[in-house]
Design a protein around this motif. Structure first.
Motif, PDB file in Angstrom:
ATOM      1  N   PRO A  22       0.813  -1.220   0.000  1.00 58.12           N
ATOM      2  CA  PRO A  22       0.000   0.000   0.000  1.00 58.12           C
ATOM      3  C   PRO A  22       0.845   1.268   0.000  1.00 58.12           C
ATOM      4  CG  PRO A  22      -0.868  -1.596   1.558  1.00 58.12           C
ATOM      5  CD  PRO A  22       0.454  -2.124   1.113  1.00 58.12           C
ATOM      6  N   ALA A  23       1.993   1.216   0.728  1.00 60.47           N
ATOM      7  CA  ALA A  23       2.855   2.393   0.778  1.00 60.47           C
ATOM      8  C   ALA A  23       3.401   2.708  -0.613  1.00 60.47           C
ATOM      9  CB  ALA A  23       4.005   2.171   1.755  1.00 60.47           C
ATOM     10  N   ARG A  24       3.813   1.666  -1.341  1.00 63.15           N
ATOM     11  CA  ARG A  24       4.332   1.891  -2.676  1.00 63.15           C
ATOM     12  C   ARG A  24       3.228   2.440  -3.591  1.00 63.15           C
ATOM     13  NH1 ARG A  24       8.603   1.054  -5.448  1.00 63.15           N
ATOM     14  NH2 ARG A  24       9.634   0.116  -3.664  1.00 63.15           N
ATOM     15  N   TYR A  25       2.016   1.908  -3.423  1.00 62.21           N
ATOM     16  CA  TYR A  25       0.897   2.417  -4.225  1.00 62.21           C
ATOM     17  C   TYR A  25       0.641   3.894  -3.908  1.00 62.21           C
ATOM     18  CZ  TYR A  25      -3.841   3.268  -5.824  1.00 62.21           C
ATOM     19  OH  TYR A  25      -4.946   3.813  -6.415  1.00 62.21           O
ATOM     20  N   ASP A  26       0.692   4.247  -2.628  1.00 55.60           N
ATOM     21  CA  ASP A  26       0.468   5.627  -2.232  1.00 55.60           C
ATOM     22  C   ASP A  26       1.544   6.540  -2.820  1.00 55.60           C
ATOM     23  OD1 ASP A  26      -0.768   4.912   1.119  1.00 55.60           O
ATOM     24  OD2 ASP A  26      -1.763   4.951  -0.828  1.00 55.60           O
ATOM     25  N   TYR A  27       2.760   6.025  -2.843  1.00 56.91           N
ATOM     26  CA  TYR A  27       3.852   6.831  -3.396  1.00 56.91           C
ATOM     27  C   TYR A  27       3.628   7.096  -4.879  1.00 56.91           C
ATOM     28  CZ  TYR A  27       7.985   7.053  -6.283  1.00 56.91           C
ATOM     29  OH  TYR A  27       8.860   7.344  -7.292  1.00 56.91           O
ATOM     30  N   GLN A  28       3.322   6.041  -5.652  1.00 61.09           N
ATOM     31  CA  GLN A  28       3.121   6.200  -7.084  1.00 61.09           C
ATOM     32  C   GLN A  28       1.951   7.142  -7.364  1.00 61.09           C
ATOM     33  OE1 GLN A  28       5.076   5.247  -9.283  1.00 61.09           O
ATOM     34  NE2 GLN A  28       6.247   3.517  -8.531  1.00 61.09           N
ATOM     35  N   TYR A  29       0.919   7.057  -6.543  1.00 56.51           N
ATOM     36  CA  TYR A  29      -0.265   7.889  -6.734  1.00 56.51           C
ATOM     37  C   TYR A  29      -0.016   9.327  -6.301  1.00 56.51           C
ATOM     38  CZ  TYR A  29      -4.978   9.722  -6.063  1.00 56.51           C
ATOM     39  OH  TYR A  29      -6.101  10.497  -6.097  1.00 56.51           O
ATOM     40  N   GLY A  30       0.784   9.506  -5.266  1.00 57.03           N
ATOM     41  CA  GLY A  30       0.918  10.831  -4.680  1.00 57.03           C
ATOM     42  C   GLY A  30       2.106  11.644  -5.131  1.00 57.03           C
ATOM     43  N   PHE A  31       3.054  11.015  -5.824  1.00 57.99           N
ATOM     44  CA  PHE A  31       4.298  11.721  -6.140  1.00 57.99           C
ATOM     45  C   PHE A  31       4.052  13.006  -6.938  1.00 57.99           C
ATOM     46  CE2 PHE A  31       7.982  12.462  -8.899  1.00 57.99           C
ATOM     47  CZ  PHE A  31       8.954  12.640  -7.942  1.00 57.99           C
ATOM     48  N   ASP A  32       3.216  12.915  -7.972  1.00 59.31           N
ATOM     49  CA  ASP A  32       2.931  14.098  -8.780  1.00 59.31           C
ATOM     50  C   ASP A  32       2.246  15.180  -7.952  1.00 59.31           C
ATOM     51  OD1 ASP A  32       4.035  12.944 -10.984  1.00 59.31           O
ATOM     52  OD2 ASP A  32       2.136  12.268 -11.834  1.00 59.31           O
ATOM     53  N   ARG A  33       1.376  14.762  -7.053  1.00 62.33           N
ATOM     54  CA  ARG A  33       0.689  15.747  -6.198  1.00 62.33           C
ATOM     55  C   ARG A  33       1.678  16.437  -5.276  1.00 62.33           C
ATOM     56  NH1 ARG A  33      -1.984  13.753  -2.617  1.00 62.33           N
ATOM     57  NH2 ARG A  33      -1.787  11.504  -2.900  1.00 62.33           N
ATOM     58  N   TRP A  34       2.660  15.682  -4.763  1.00 61.34           N
ATOM     59  CA  TRP A  34       3.660  16.298  -3.886  1.00 61.34           C
ATOM     60  C   TRP A  34       4.427  17.389  -4.641  1.00 61.34           C
ATOM     61  CZ3 TRP A  34       6.404  11.195  -2.013  1.00 61.34           C
ATOM     62  CH2 TRP A  34       5.474  10.413  -1.329  1.00 61.34           C
ATOM     63  N   ASP A  66       6.942  23.198   3.831  1.00 61.06           N
ATOM     64  CA  ASP A  66       5.781  22.853   4.660  1.00 61.06           C
ATOM     65  C   ASP A  66       4.696  22.173   3.829  1.00 61.06           C
ATOM     66  OD1 ASP A  66       7.077  23.921   6.816  1.00 61.06           O
ATOM     67  OD2 ASP A  66       6.003  25.838   6.788  1.00 61.06           O
ATOM     68  N   ALA A  67       4.472  22.667   2.620  1.00 56.98           N
ATOM     69  CA  ALA A  67       3.460  22.060   1.755  1.00 56.98           C
ATOM     70  C   ALA A  67       3.848  20.635   1.388  1.00 56.98           C
ATOM     71  CB  ALA A  67       3.293  22.898   0.489  1.00 56.98           C
ATOM     72  N   LEU A  68       5.127  20.425   1.125  1.00 59.22           N
ATOM     73  CA  LEU A  68       5.614  19.079   0.803  1.00 59.22           C
ATOM     74  C   LEU A  68       5.451  18.147   1.995  1.00 59.22           C
ATOM     75  CD1 LEU A  68       7.117  17.268  -1.260  1.00 59.22           C
ATOM     76  CD2 LEU A  68       9.256  18.084  -0.262  1.00 59.22           C
ATOM     77  N   ALA A  69       5.777  18.633   3.173  1.00 57.03           N
ATOM     78  CA  ALA A  69       5.653  17.811   4.383  1.00 57.03           C
ATOM     79  C   ALA A  69       4.208  17.407   4.629  1.00 57.03           C
ATOM     80  CB  ALA A  69       6.210  18.577   5.588  1.00 57.03           C
ATOM     81  N   ARG A  70       3.282  18.336   4.471  1.00 61.87           N
ATOM     82  CA  ARG A  70       1.865  18.014   4.687  1.00 61.87           C
ATOM     83  C   ARG A  70       1.380  16.964   3.693  1.00 61.87           C
ATOM     84  NH1 ARG A  70       1.565  23.668   5.357  1.00 61.87           N
ATOM     85  NH2 ARG A  70       0.796  23.878   3.215  1.00 61.87           N
ATOM     86  N   ALA A  71       1.797  17.108   2.435  1.00 60.60           N
ATOM     87  CA  ALA A  71       1.340  16.175   1.402  1.00 60.60           C
ATOM     88  C   ALA A  71       1.867  14.760   1.657  1.00 60.60           C
ATOM     89  CB  ALA A  71       1.788  16.665   0.027  1.00 60.60           C
ATOM     90  N   ILE A  72       3.152  14.667   2.025  1.00 57.73           N
ATOM     91  CA  ILE A  72       3.742  13.341   2.249  1.00 57.73           C
ATOM     92  C   ILE A  72       3.162  12.701   3.502  1.00 57.73           C
ATOM     93  CG2 ILE A  72       5.895  12.122   2.749  1.00 57.73           C
ATOM     94  CD1 ILE A  72       7.346  14.076   0.989  1.00 57.73           C
ATOM     95  N   LYS A  73       2.959  13.488   4.536  1.00 57.79           N
ATOM     96  CA  LYS A  73       2.427  12.930   5.778  1.00 57.79           C
ATOM     97  C   LYS A  73       0.993  12.450   5.618  1.00 57.79           C
ATOM     98  CE  LYS A  73       5.448  15.481   8.936  1.00 57.79           C
ATOM     99  NZ  LYS A  73       5.537  16.569   9.949  1.00 57.79           N
ATOM    100  N   ARG A  74       0.248  13.065   4.714  1.00 56.11           N
ATOM    101  CA  ARG A  74      -1.103  12.574   4.453  1.00 56.11           C
ATOM    102  C   ARG A  74      -1.067  11.162   3.860  1.00 56.11           C
ATOM    103  NH1 ARG A  74      -2.515  17.984   2.918  1.00 56.11           N
ATOM    104  NH2 ARG A  74      -1.913  17.518   0.771  1.00 56.11           N
ATOM    105  N   ASP A  75      -0.033  10.876   3.076  1.00 52.06           N
ATOM    106  CA  ASP A  75       0.070   9.559   2.438  1.00 52.06           C
ATOM    107  C   ASP A  75       0.720   8.523   3.338  1.00 52.06           C
ATOM    108  OD1 ASP A  75      -1.160  10.410   0.159  1.00 52.06           O
ATOM    109  OD2 ASP A  75       0.688  10.793  -0.941  1.00 52.06           O
ATOM    110  N   PHE A  76       1.675   8.963   4.178  1.00 50.88           N
ATOM    111  CA  PHE A  76       2.453   7.997   4.955  1.00 50.88           C
ATOM    112  C   PHE A  76       2.272   8.116   6.463  1.00 50.88           C
ATOM    113  CE2 PHE A  76       4.909   8.186   0.941  1.00 50.88           C
ATOM    114  CZ  PHE A  76       4.815   6.855   0.602  1.00 50.88           C
ATOM    115  N   ARG A  77       1.430   9.036   6.880  1.00 49.70           N
ATOM    116  CA  ARG A  77       1.077   9.137   8.296  1.00 49.70           C
ATOM    117  C   ARG A  77       2.311   9.296   9.179  1.00 49.70           C
ATOM    118  NH1 ARG A  77      -4.292  10.196   8.195  1.00 49.70           N
ATOM    119  NH2 ARG A  77      -5.326   8.920   6.612  1.00 49.70           N
ATOM    120  N   ASP A  78       2.475   8.349  10.091  1.00 50.15           N
ATOM    121  CA  ASP A  78       3.497   8.500  11.133  1.00 50.15           C
ATOM    122  C   ASP A  78       4.762   7.700  10.863  1.00 50.15           C
ATOM    123  OD1 ASP A  78       1.779  10.151  12.583  1.00 50.15           O
ATOM    124  OD2 ASP A  78       0.795   8.407  13.480  1.00 50.15           O
ATOM    125  N   GLU A  79       5.070   7.455   9.600  1.00 47.24           N
ATOM    126  CA  GLU A  79       6.289   6.720   9.299  1.00 47.24           C
ATOM    127  C   GLU A  79       7.500   7.509   9.808  1.00 47.24           C
ATOM    128  OE1 GLU A  79       6.474   3.835   8.203  1.00 47.24           O
ATOM    129  OE2 GLU A  79       4.542   3.386   7.275  1.00 47.24           O
TER     130      GLU A  79
END
Length: 233
Positions: A22-34, A66-79
């Motif tokens: 799921p993490a890899r899927y989230d990364y592929q889906y979210g990278f462009d948004r980040w 800050d915008a990048l941090a918020r976007a990544i944390k939405r996908d990966f939570r507390d990693e």
């Protein structure tokens, strides 16, 4: 570069957690948004921030991070590695943007054929010639120009047709008089309506030679003026 860093971070995570599908899927889906969020935050600056005591440039970088941090944390939570990933991506993006800006600000000598159309808005063209004056030759209804511009203008000048033709890189800080002397010595036949654009023929090489001669003449005149002021040297 950004994507490679993300892949490395996720590969390291896989060694600790075998259920990282799921993490890899989230990364592929979210990278462009980040990346999109990071760039938008970098370009946006509120009026209040423009007049803040802190540097507007520093405010842009802080907002982008800050915008990048918020976007990544939405996908990966507390990693645990999210903060390191944010820092790596932000530093990489900052280096890329800075490098592009520096390279695009490098001056290049351009020749412009007055029969062509510059693919820039008219106000930008007026600003272009006012801010970066050079030599001008009037031929019938066309104004031909020779001057030095930041490389960025030559890239913005259309994607298919280039009107601002680069004939040389330059480290010189020439005066408009130097460009004027160089273009004045171009044969008149180069500007006739029947002639091809003068940078598509051997004229481009001759222009570079004429520019070099104009620089040498200007330097010689400067030295003569200095000797006249201080003859004891």
């Amino acid at each position: 570069m950004w994507e490679k860093i993300c892949e490395e971070a996720l590969a390291a995570q896989e060694l600790k957690d075998t259920s990282s599908g799921p993490a890899r899927y989230d990364y592929q889906y979210g990278f462009d948004r980040w990346c999109e969020g990071w760039l938008r935050a970098l370009m946006r600056l509120a009026p209040a921030e423009q007049h803040d005591h802190t540097s507007p440039v520093a405010a842009r970088w802080a907002r982008a991070r800050d915008a990048l941090a918020r976007a990544i944390k939405r996908d990966f939570r507390d990693e645990s590695w999210v903060t390191r990933l944010v820092d790596k991506l932000h530093d990489t993006g900052r280096g890329m943007v800075t490098g592009i800006a520096v390279s695009m600000a490098e001056p290049v000598v351009v020749a412009y054929d007055g029969r062509e159309v510059i693919d820039l808005p008219w106000p930008a063209q007026y600003l272009l010639w006012a801010q970066y004056p050079g030599g001008v030759r009037q031929a019938s209804h066309s104004r031909h120009r020779l001057t030095a511009l930041p490389k960025l203008f030559t890239i913005l000048d259309g994607l298919s047709t280039r009107s601002l033709r680069v004939i040389a890189d330059t480290e010189w800080h020439d005066s408009p008089a130097v460009y004027q002397e160089a273009i004045d010595n171009v044969p008149k036949t180069a500007f006739s309506p029947e002639a091809r654009c003068w940078w598509t023929t051997n004229a481009a090489g001759r222009l570079a030679h004429l520019l070099s001669m104009a620089r040498a003449d200007a330097l010689s005149e400067q030295r003569q003026a200095q000797r006249a002021q201080t003859p004891w040297r």
